[in-house]
Scaffold this active site. Sequence first.
Site, mmCIF file in Angstrom:
data_model
loop_
_atom_site.group_PDB
_atom_site.id
_atom_site.type_symbol
_atom_site.label_atom_id
_atom_site.label_comp_id
_atom_site.label_asym_id
_atom_site.label_seq_id
_atom_site.Cartn_x
_atom_site.Cartn_y
_atom_site.Cartn_z
ATOM 1 C CD GLU A 70 -4.627 -2.418 3.647
ATOM 2 O OE1 GLU A 70 -5.255 -2.167 2.588
ATOM 3 O OE2 GLU A 70 -3.942 -1.573 4.234
ATOM 4 C CD1 TRP B 192 -16.505 10.965 15.451
ATOM 5 C CD2 TRP B 192 -16.359 9.475 13.796
ATOM 6 N NE1 TRP B 192 -15.703 9.944 15.899
ATOM 7 C CE2 TRP B 192 -15.599 9.008 14.897
ATOM 8 C CE3 TRP B 192 -16.404 8.693 12.646
ATOM 9 C CZ2 TRP B 192 -14.898 7.812 14.878
ATOM 10 C CZ3 TRP B 192 -15.718 7.496 12.619
ATOM 11 C CH2 TRP B 192 -14.963 7.057 13.730
ATOM 12 C CB THR C 99 -0.865 0.073 1.274
ATOM 13 O OG1 THR C 99 -0.006 0.275 2.396
ATOM 14 C CG2 THR C 99 -1.665 -1.184 1.471
ATOM 15 C CE LYS D 192 -11.741 10.234 15.427
ATOM 16 N NZ LYS D 192 -10.858 10.582 14.278
#
Lengths: 553, 553
Positions: B326, B441, B181, B436
Site C-alpha cells: 500500500e 495490549w 497484496t 488485547k
Amino acid sequence: MPGATAQTLRPFLWRARRMFPDREVVSRTHEGIHRYTYAEYADRVGQLANALDGAGVERGDRVGTFCWNHHRHYETYFAAPSMGGQLHTINPLLPDHHVQYIVENAADRIILVDPSLVEKLAGAYDEEAFASVEQFVVMGSEVPDTSLENVVDYESFIGDEDATYDWPDLPGDQPAGMCYTSGTTGKPKGVEYTQEMLWSHTMATLPEAGLDLRSSDVVMPVVPMFHVNAWGMPFSTTAAGAKHVYPGPSPSPADLASLIEEEGVTLTAGVPTVWLGLLEYLEENDADLSSLETIVIGGSAAPKSVIRRFDEEYDVDVLHAWGMTEMSPIGTVARLKPGMESLPAEERYDKQAKQGLLIPGLEMRVVGDGGEELPWDGEAFGELHVRGPWVTTEYFERPEATEEDFEDGWLKTGDVVTVDEEGYVKIVDRAKDVIKSGGEWISSVELENALMAHDGVAEATVVGVPHQRWQERPVAFVVPAASADEESLKTELVEMVKSEFPKWWAPDEVVFIEEVPKTATGKFDKKVLRNQYDDESLVEGKAPEDAAPDAND
Amino acid sequence: MPGATAQTLRPFLWRARRMFPDREVVSRTHEGIHRYTYAEYADRVGQLANALDGAGVERGDRVGTFCWNHHRHYETYFAAPSMGGQLHTINPLLPDHHVQYIVENAADRIILVDPSLVEKLAGAYDEEAFASVEQFVVMGSEVPDTSLENVVDYESFIGDEDATYDWPDLPGDQPAGMCYTSGTTGKPKGVEYTQEMLWSHTMATLPEAGLDLRSSDVVMPVVPMFHVNAWGMPFSTTAAGAKHVYPGPSPSPADLASLIEEEGVTLTAGVPTVWLGLLEYLEENDADLSSLETIVIGGSAAPKSVIRRFDEEYDVDVLHAWGMTEMSPIGTVARLKPGMESLPAEERYDKQAKQGLLIPGLEMRVVGDGGEELPWDGEAFGELHVRGPWVTTEYFERPEATEEDFEDGWLKTGDVVTVDEEGYVKIVDRAKDVIKSGGEWISSVELENALMAHDGVAEATVVGVPHQRWQERPVAFVVPAASADEESLKTELVEMVKSEFPKWWAPDEVVFIEEVPKTATGKFDKKVLRNQYDDESLVEGKAPEDAAPDAND
C-alpha cells in the site's frame, strides 16, 4: 481515481520536530548568536501560525516578509504556508516603486520586516499600494520609531500564543509561496509556488543529483531568503534533519568565516561575489575552514578561478548550480559523474564551471532560431527550455508575459546554452542579447570576453544591430585603454575575433565610447545601445558575403 | 490556479538515456550474462511501447507481467507506464486460483511471461478469468510448447518496431502500476500506483534519508520485481543514473556472490532469507565482496545476527527497511543518526534491527486501542498509521476492504509498533495477533520469542482467546523439546514470562501440541488455533485479578 495524500510542507516540519528535536537552528543577530533546537523552533512556528490566525490571515492570504536571513524569517517559512497562507518574500533591495508594485499586486495582508529595514519600508510606503496591509510586524522584541502605522514587535505578536497548531490538510495546488522576478526591464513578474511545487523542489534537491543534503550536514544559506526561498534550503535542510546556520543581516567575509569555524558548517550557498570576498579575506586572515565540504554557487556564473582556488587551497568543492525564480529555483548542478574525479584538474574545473546536469524529475530541450531542437555537441547553441513539477507554467496575473515566456508547458528560460555530449549545460548568452545573423546565433558574451581580454580594451560590449539581409550583425562598443591607438586597435580586435571564432562572428563595426551604459545593479545595459543604434546605418554594406555558415547553401 | 508539469516517470528514462547513455544494465539469463547500455535500453523501451501500441494497448489498459528479475522485465517497467498503460506485476508464486482472481480483477490486456513460468501460467489459465487477455508474450526469442494461445516471443514482438516513441503528457493521477497484496486470508487486494505516486516514491528513496542512491552506485535488486516493483529500485536506480544488475531467475547464493564480485555491486536488496543463504555460502566459499557497501533488508524483520555478521565480517552496512504494498512500498529505513556511529556495536545493531525512521514526505502516528495517539517512549505500543504522497488511500474495487484499512486519509498498517524517543519504529506484532487484555495490549511476538528461547521448547505460538472480563487473555501453544517434562516446563515458562514481562502478560494456560499449524508460506497460522479456541473455556477463571495495568483504577 486512486490517490494519495497531497504533497505539502507539513511532513518536513513534523519530521524535524519529532525525529531531530535536538538539532540546532543558529542565527547571527545584532545581539549575538541566537541558538535553539528544532523542538523550540517548531513550538514558535505553532505560535506564529496562531498569531497569524489571530491577525485574520485566512486560507490563500499572502504574508509578506521584508527580511534578511535569520531564525524568525525561517519561522515564517513554515508557519505561513502550513496554515494555508502564502509566504511572499519581498526583496528589500528593490527600488521603492517596485516594492509598491509588488505589495499592491500581491495584496499582502501583513508584512514582517527587519528592524534595520523598517526605514526602507516606511520610505516605500504608499497608502494606495499598501491598502491591503493591515499589520506590520517588526522582527524583534521592540518597535523602532517609524512613520508606519499598525506596527507590533514579533515577540509580542507571538508571545501569548499556544505552541500547538492543528495544521490543516491542504490540497497540493494550494499556493504556498510567492516571489517576484526583478527583470531589468518592465514590471516585476510574480511567480507562485504551490505546496506540491515546494514539496517537489525540496525532495529533488536532497539527493546526490541535487545538493546531497544529509542529517549530519550543517547548512548555511548566504543567498538571501528573499531570493527564491534561499534556493529552497530552509525547506530542504529541515527535510534532511540537518543543522541550520543563518548569517543574519549583511554578513561580512569575517562573519562568514567565523560562522563556518564556530558552527562547523559543511555546506553553504551564495552568489560568486560572496565567495570572491571570502577568498580575499582569507588571504589576509586565518580561519579554520576544515568542516566545509561544499559551496553551492549560483545566481550568476561561477568563475573557474574561484572553483580552482577553493579546491586547491581549501579542499572545498564548488557545486555550481543554475536556476530561475520560475523554477523554485534549482534546475541544474555541475556535479561530476563517476570517473570524472580522476580527470586532470583543469578539465574537472571546466566541467564544474558549466551550469551542469539537469536534476532528476525535470526535462529540457535546446531550441534553435527556427524552433528546431539542437544536438548536444557542446557547440550548437539555442535557447534552453525546461519543464517539470517545480517549474511554473505561468506568471501571476500577467497573461501577456505568460504568453511570451511559456510554450506548450515549457518555460523558455531566456538563456542561450550549449549542452555537451555528457549533458552538461553551459550558458553562453541571454536570448535577448544573442546576435541573430542569417538564421545562426552569435554569442555576445563570448565576443565580449574575448575583446576584454585584449590589453588595449578597458571595457567592451557587443550588440546586434538590425541588418536587412542578415537580420542582425554584431557591433562592438569598446572603451579603449588609456594608451591604445584606436585605429590599429580596431583592426587588431577584428582580426583577433576572426582567428578565435567563425569569421562571420567578427563585428562589422567597432565603435569607441567613453563608458558602457550600466543598469542600477551594475550590469551592462545593452538596451541603451540597442535603442541608440536601431537602424542599419552603422553596418550598412559592411557585412561579409557569408555572414552565416549556410549563407551559400 | 498556478501549476507545473505533472509528475511522471518520463523524465527519469529521459535523463538516464541522455545523461548516462553508457551506464550499463546487466542481467543474468539462462544464456549467461546479458549486458547493454541505457542508450540501448531506452531504444528497446521505445520499441516495446510501439509494440504495445500495435497490440492495441490504450491509455489505462493493464499490461501484466509474470517474470523474474531481468532486463526485459525492466523494459516493461518504463514502456507500459510511460505510454499511458498500467504495469501490473503478477506474483508467479501465488496459487492458481489467486492468479485467476488477479488477472480477472485487473482485466489485463496482455501478459508478458518468462519461459520458465509459461507452464505455471498455462496451469493457472482459465478461459473466463483470462477473458481479457488477448496476447501472451514470452520473454525470450522463441515460443516454448504450451497450451496457451496467442503466444509470441518478445524479440519478435518488438523486433520490427521503431525505437522512437512520442511519449505522451500524462496526468499525475494516471494509474501507472498495480500490485496485489497477498494476505493470508481472503482475496488478494489490488493497489494502484499513479504516475505521481511512483514519481514521489522514486524521489523520496534517492536521498540519504531513503536508500542514498548515487550515480556511481551499482544496484542489484534481489527482491523480486513482482514484489511492489522490487521496492521501486528499477525506477530509482534509473533516476540516479546508476548501473543495474538483475540476478535473473532463482539466483543461488553462488550466483549472487559472483554478480557482486564481477559487476562491482555496491547496493543490493532482498528479504532476510536471501542474506542468511549468502552468509552460509560464504562460510564455505571465497568471494570478494569488497565493492558491496549496503544490503537493504526488508519484507520481514532483519535479524540482529545478520546485521552484526555483515558488519563485522564483511564491513557491509545492513539498511533495514520496512514498507507495504500500500506504500509503493518503502516507509522507514533504519539509518543511524549523526553521532550514532560511535555507539558501542551492540547498541548500533539494536537500532539497525528496528524498522527505522520514517522517510521525509510521510507522516505517521501510533494509535492505541481506544483511538488515542501514543507517546514515543519505546514502550507503549499501538497500531502504526501512515499517510503521504506514495501511500494509497484505497484498494482497487474493494470498498469494504478500503473502509476497514483506511481512516481519515491514514493507512492503518496492521502493524503494532513501539517508537523510541529517537523516532525509530519497531514492529512488535501484527494487529490481528496482538492480545488485547483489559484495554492494554500484549505482544504475541515478544512472548513467542521468549518461549522459544527456552531449552525445553521446540516451537511455540501465543494466541489471544476470548475472555469475558478482560476481552482476551494469552494462551501459549508449545511444542515441547523431546526431553522436556511437560508439567515442570509449564511452571517454568509461566515464571519466566512473569520475570521478563509485566506479570499480567503471563499466559493463563499453556497447551502442549505436536506441531504449530503453518500457512502455505511456512508462517505460523494462528487463525487455525484461534478458530479452535474461540470460547472462554480454556482460560475461564484463570486470569489474574490485575490482568491489565489499570485494572484497579
